[in-house]
Scaffold this motif. Structure first.
Motif, PDB file in Angstrom:
ATOM      1  N   ALA A 285       0.811  -1.202   0.011  1.00  0.00           N
ATOM      2  CA  ALA A 285      -0.009  -0.008  -0.074  1.00  0.00           C
ATOM      3  C   ALA A 285       0.749   1.369   0.116  1.00  0.00           C
ATOM      4  CB  ALA A 285      -0.889  -0.076   1.129  1.00  0.00           C
ATOM      5  N   ALA A 286       1.975   1.336   0.804  1.00  0.00           N
ATOM      6  CA  ALA A 286       2.666   2.476   0.935  1.00  0.00           C
ATOM      7  C   ALA A 286       3.501   2.592  -0.466  1.00  0.00           C
ATOM      8  CB  ALA A 286       3.785   2.357   1.931  1.00  0.00           C
ATOM      9  N   ARG A 287       4.083   1.563  -1.371  1.00  0.00           N
ATOM     10  CA  ARG A 287       4.654   1.635  -2.472  1.00  0.00           C
ATOM     11  C   ARG A 287       3.826   2.178  -3.515  1.00  0.00           C
ATOM     12  NH1 ARG A 287       4.348  -1.344  -6.567  1.00  0.00           N
ATOM     13  NH2 ARG A 287       3.419  -3.245  -5.388  1.00  0.00           N
ATOM     14  N   LEU A 288       2.258   1.684  -3.633  1.00  0.00           N
ATOM     15  CA  LEU A 288       1.529   2.131  -4.188  1.00  0.00           C
ATOM     16  C   LEU A 288       1.057   3.517  -4.052  1.00  0.00           C
ATOM     17  CD1 LEU A 288      -1.042  -0.758  -4.721  1.00  0.00           C
ATOM     18  CD2 LEU A 288       0.840   0.039  -6.520  1.00  0.00           C
ATOM     19  N   LEU A 289       0.920   4.156  -2.954  1.00  0.00           N
ATOM     20  CA  LEU A 289       0.891   5.490  -2.401  1.00  0.00           C
ATOM     21  C   LEU A 289       2.013   6.533  -3.078  1.00  0.00           C
ATOM     22  CD1 LEU A 289      -0.496   5.238   1.074  1.00  0.00           C
ATOM     23  CD2 LEU A 289      -1.805   6.239  -0.708  1.00  0.00           C
ATOM     24  N   VAL A 290       3.165   5.983  -2.948  1.00  0.00           N
ATOM     25  CA  VAL A 290       4.181   6.741  -3.744  1.00  0.00           C
ATOM     26  C   VAL A 290       4.198   6.778  -5.079  1.00  0.00           C
ATOM     27  CG1 VAL A 290       6.740   6.743  -3.899  1.00  0.00           C
ATOM     28  CG2 VAL A 290       5.711   6.457  -1.528  1.00  0.00           C
ATOM     29  N   GLU A 291       3.735   5.702  -5.804  1.00  0.00           N
ATOM     30  CA  GLU A 291       3.654   5.576  -7.162  1.00  0.00           C
ATOM     31  C   GLU A 291       2.551   6.638  -7.648  1.00  0.00           C
ATOM     32  OE1 GLU A 291       3.166   1.769  -8.518  1.00  0.00           O
ATOM     33  OE2 GLU A 291       5.169   1.147  -7.664  1.00  0.00           O
ATOM     34  N   GLU A 292       1.455   6.638  -6.919  1.00  0.00           N
ATOM     35  CA  GLU A 292       0.259   7.540  -7.362  1.00  0.00           C
ATOM     36  C   GLU A 292       0.539   9.061  -6.996  1.00  0.00           C
ATOM     37  OE1 GLU A 292      -2.469   7.191  -8.741  1.00  0.00           O
ATOM     38  OE2 GLU A 292      -2.567   5.168  -8.823  1.00  0.00           O
ATOM     39  N   CYS A 293       1.438   9.347  -5.932  1.00  0.00           N
ATOM     40  CA  CYS A 293       1.767  10.591  -6.062  1.00  0.00           C
ATOM     41  C   CYS A 293       2.773  11.067  -6.843  1.00  0.00           C
ATOM     42  CB  CYS A 293       2.608  10.865  -4.441  1.00  0.00           C
ATOM     43  SG  CYS A 293       1.590  10.831  -2.965  1.00  0.00           S
ATOM     44  N   ARG A 294       3.710  10.140  -7.313  1.00  0.00           N
ATOM     45  CA  ARG A 294       4.579  10.536  -8.332  1.00  0.00           C
ATOM     46  C   ARG A 294       3.902  10.924  -9.507  1.00  0.00           C
ATOM     47  NH1 ARG A 294       9.384   6.302  -6.208  1.00  0.00           N
ATOM     48  NH2 ARG A 294      10.251   7.793  -4.859  1.00  0.00           N
ATOM     49  N   GLU A 295       2.929  10.002  -9.903  1.00  0.00           N
ATOM     50  CA  GLU A 295       1.980  10.026 -11.332  1.00  0.00           C
ATOM     51  C   GLU A 295       1.479  11.503 -11.095  1.00  0.00           C
ATOM     52  OE1 GLU A 295      -0.536   6.888 -12.098  1.00  0.00           O
ATOM     53  OE2 GLU A 295       1.092   5.275 -12.047  1.00  0.00           O
ATOM     54  N   MET A 296       0.713  11.757 -10.186  1.00  0.00           N
ATOM     55  CA  MET A 296       0.035  13.182  -9.777  1.00  0.00           C
ATOM     56  C   MET A 296       1.396  14.444 -10.120  1.00  0.00           C
ATOM     57  SD  MET A 296      -2.375  12.810  -6.754  1.00  0.00           S
ATOM     58  CE  MET A 296      -3.997  12.232  -6.963  1.00  0.00           C
ATOM     59  N   ALA A 297       2.283  14.055  -9.683  1.00  0.00           N
ATOM     60  CA  ALA A 297       3.393  15.258  -9.895  1.00  0.00           C
ATOM     61  C   ALA A 297       3.687  15.261 -11.389  1.00  0.00           C
ATOM     62  CB  ALA A 297       4.507  14.670  -9.306  1.00  0.00           C
ATOM     63  N   ASP A 298       3.721  13.973 -12.126  1.00  0.00           N
ATOM     64  CA  ASP A 298       4.007  14.302 -13.682  1.00  0.00           C
ATOM     65  C   ASP A 298       2.808  14.931 -14.438  1.00  0.00           C
ATOM     66  OD1 ASP A 298       6.377  12.758 -13.155  1.00  0.00           O
ATOM     67  OD2 ASP A 298       5.482  10.937 -13.862  1.00  0.00           O
ATOM     68  N   GLU A 299       1.482  14.631 -13.762  1.00  0.00           N
ATOM     69  CA  GLU A 299       0.421  15.168 -14.550  1.00  0.00           C
ATOM     70  C   GLU A 299       0.347  16.703 -14.371  1.00  0.00           C
ATOM     71  OE1 GLU A 299      -2.870  13.240 -12.664  1.00  0.00           O
ATOM     72  OE2 GLU A 299      -2.387  11.333 -13.533  1.00  0.00           O
ATOM     73  N   LEU A 300       0.743  17.074 -12.959  1.00  0.00           N
ATOM     74  CA  LEU A 300       0.888  18.553 -12.738  1.00  0.00           C
ATOM     75  C   LEU A 300       2.046  19.274 -13.211  1.00  0.00           C
ATOM     76  CD1 LEU A 300      -0.321  18.069  -8.878  1.00  0.00           C
ATOM     77  CD2 LEU A 300      -1.712  19.182 -10.882  1.00  0.00           C
ATOM     78  N   SER A 301       2.900  18.760 -13.732  1.00  0.00           N
ATOM     79  CA  SER A 301       4.181  19.145 -14.389  1.00  0.00           C
ATOM     80  C   SER A 301       4.110  19.728 -15.687  1.00  0.00           C
ATOM     81  CB  SER A 301       5.771  18.665 -14.102  1.00  0.00           C
ATOM     82  OG  SER A 301       5.522  17.161 -14.840  1.00  0.00           O
ATOM     83  N   VAL A 302       2.859  19.345 -16.555  1.00  0.00           N
ATOM     84  CA  VAL A 302       2.787  19.275 -17.960  1.00  0.00           C
ATOM     85  C   VAL A 302       2.759  20.989 -18.057  1.00  0.00           C
ATOM     86  CG1 VAL A 302       1.203  19.135 -19.802  1.00  0.00           C
ATOM     87  CG2 VAL A 302       1.573  17.346 -18.092  1.00  0.00           C
ATOM     88  N   PRO A 303       3.651  21.519 -18.997  1.00  0.00           N
ATOM     89  CA  PRO A 303       3.277  22.846 -19.347  1.00  0.00           C
ATOM     90  C   PRO A 303       2.092  23.274 -19.731  1.00  0.00           C
ATOM     91  CG  PRO A 303       5.444  21.769 -20.745  1.00  0.00           C
ATOM     92  CD  PRO A 303       4.520  20.756 -19.847  1.00  0.00           C
ATOM     93  N   GLY A 304       1.605  24.360 -19.086  1.00  0.00           N
ATOM     94  CA  GLY A 304       0.398  25.169 -19.376  1.00  0.00           C
ATOM     95  C   GLY A 304      -0.749  24.626 -18.780  1.00  0.00           C
ATOM     96  N   VAL A 305      -0.498  23.580 -17.539  1.00  0.00           N
ATOM     97  CA  VAL A 305      -1.314  22.834 -17.106  1.00  0.00           C
ATOM     98  C   VAL A 305      -2.555  23.520 -16.378  1.00  0.00           C
ATOM     99  CG1 VAL A 305      -0.247  22.579 -14.732  1.00  0.00           C
ATOM    100  CG2 VAL A 305      -2.113  20.700 -15.497  1.00  0.00           C
ATOM    101  N   TRP A 306      -2.266  24.908 -16.019  1.00  0.00           N
ATOM    102  CA  TRP A 306      -3.286  25.583 -15.152  1.00  0.00           C
ATOM    103  C   TRP A 306      -3.926  26.868 -16.146  1.00  0.00           C
ATOM    104  CZ3 TRP A 306      -4.330  23.183 -11.623  1.00  0.00           C
ATOM    105  CH2 TRP A 306      -3.456  22.301 -10.710  1.00  0.00           C
ATOM    106  N   THR A 307      -2.934  27.229 -17.307  1.00  0.00           N
ATOM    107  CA  THR A 307      -3.592  28.223 -18.154  1.00  0.00           C
ATOM    108  C   THR A 307      -4.100  27.741 -19.579  1.00  0.00           C
ATOM    109  OG1 THR A 307      -1.309  28.209 -19.319  1.00  0.00           O
ATOM    110  CG2 THR A 307      -1.825  29.927 -17.307  1.00  0.00           C
ATOM    111  N   SER A 308      -4.121  26.501 -20.032  1.00  0.00           N
ATOM    112  CA  SER A 308      -4.674  25.832 -21.144  1.00  0.00           C
ATOM    113  C   SER A 308      -5.998  25.729 -20.893  1.00  0.00           C
ATOM    114  CB  SER A 308      -3.940  24.645 -21.375  1.00  0.00           C
ATOM    115  OG  SER A 308      -3.968  23.801 -20.501  1.00  0.00           O
ATOM    116  N   ASP A 309      -6.763  25.654 -22.006  1.00  0.00           N
ATOM    117  CA  ASP A 309      -8.258  25.337 -22.095  1.00  0.00           C
ATOM    118  C   ASP A 309      -8.448  24.027 -21.104  1.00  0.00           C
ATOM    119  OD1 ASP A 309      -8.767  27.947 -22.984  1.00  0.00           O
ATOM    120  OD2 ASP A 309      -8.808  26.972 -24.871  1.00  0.00           O
ATOM    121  N   ARG A 310      -9.594  23.909 -20.480  1.00  0.00           N
ATOM    122  CA  ARG A 310     -10.005  22.480 -19.959  1.00  0.00           C
ATOM    123  C   ARG A 310     -10.374  21.628 -21.075  1.00  0.00           C
ATOM    124  NH1 ARG A 310     -11.719  25.879 -15.915  1.00  0.00           N
ATOM    125  NH2 ARG A 310     -13.755  26.285 -16.763  1.00  0.00           N
TER     126      ARG A 310
END
Length: 310
Positions: A285-310
């Motif tokens: 469970a701990a390993r999967l939590l860390v993996e999910e956090c890292r995947e979220m981090a990758d999703e949030l690091s996409v250029p323009g993630v906040w300013t692009s159209d939804r």
């Protein structure tokens, strides 16, 4: 003579069955025997449990109160029996995780799906608590893992930290600052702010980084969770600083999100009590939590993630 488990079992059976006749059938004994046991229990307790009217038993108010306590004890006893059976049969497959409300609605659902698919015979418990209660219950060994936002000192626990993006500014639709791609501290001067309570360590962390004593003076509304902050901002009451996970969830509802000109990392902590061995399933469970956090981090690091159209 003292109260015995037999006395409690008889009382519990009569309360659940609703009559001596049915209770005697369940317990494979006679009505006179149960009647004597109840009379003995009443004498030992010092109060009346049942009123006898027209050859029937009616529970007293004190009996109802006492039965509430008995039922709680039976639930705990049943859990002990199930745990013992699981240990005997090598099927003790239950992982209990405590988390902040934020993660109960975001990180834990994503992780739980993967965990239960990987461990189909395992049960997973997810308990949402505020930070102080979460840490107290974790140290009391009521949970194997805790998921928190790192930003304050933590004693007695081991923490694996994962940075998941950075804190952001959230604005109501149509706000003048929505025209900016990045929000600087000075841009918030004079704006109505929504924030955590003044005693909250995360508010102190935010406001301390802005290095402007006037920042706190503009707080018009104080709430306890990031989700509440986003909901109030959505109503146009003010602007706020929140974590990127909550901001992304509310962005789909119309909230405007902008990055900050200064870096305030949002760090998730996967923690467990120091010195307590981690079970193999808790480790998964701990390993999967860390993996999910890292995947979220990758999703949030996409250029323009906040300013692009939804």
């Amino acid at each position: 003579m003292q109260i015995s488990l037999r006395h409690i079992e008889v009382f519990h059976a009569v309360m659940n069955a609703g009559s001596l006749t049915k209770a005697a059938e369940v317990m494979h004994t006679s009505q006179p025997t149960l009647s004597r046991e109840l009379a003995t229990l009443e004498r030992l307790l010092g109060f009346t449990l049942f009123e006898r009217r027209s050859r029937r038993l009616f529970a007293t108010e004190k009996a109802l109160l006492f039965h509430d306590e008995v039922q709680r004890s039976y639930v705990g006893l049943q859990q002990l029996v199930e745990s013992a059976r699981a240990i005997r049969d090598d099927t003790n497959s239950h992982v209990q995780i405590a988390c902040l409300p934020l993660f109960a609605q975001t990180l834990l659902p994503r992780m739980s799906k993967r965990f239960l698919q990987a461990e189909p015979s395992c049960r997973l418990g997810c308990c949402s608590l505020d930070h102080s209660l979460l840490m107290r219950e974790l140290l009391d060994l009521r949970h194997e893992l805790g998921v928190i936002e790192v930003g304050v000192s933590i004693d007695g626990v081991e923490v694996e930290e994962v940075t998941v993006g950075e804190e952001v500014c959230v604005l109501p639709a149509g706000h003048p600052l929505a025209a900016r791609e990045v929000i600087a501290p000075g841009d918030l001067d004079g704006e109505d702010l929504i924030s955590y309570a003044s005693s909250d360590p995360y508010r102190k962390r935010f406001h301390g980084l802005f290095m402007d004593p006037r920042f706190s003076q503009h707080v018009r509304l104080e709430v306890t969770t990031a989700e509440a902050i986003c909901a109030f901002v959505l109503q146009g009451i003010g602007v706020a600083l929140v974590n990127p996970i909550s901001a992304r969830a509310y962005r789909d509802r119309g909230l405007v999100v902008r990055p900050l000109s200064i870096s305030i990392p949002f760090v998730v902590g996967i923690c467990r009590p120091q010195g307590r061995p981690m079970t193999p399933l808790a480790a998964v469970a701990a390993r999967l939590l860390v993996e999910e956090c890292r995947e979220m981090a990758d999703e949030l690091s996409v250029p323009g993630v906040w300013t692009s159209d939804r």
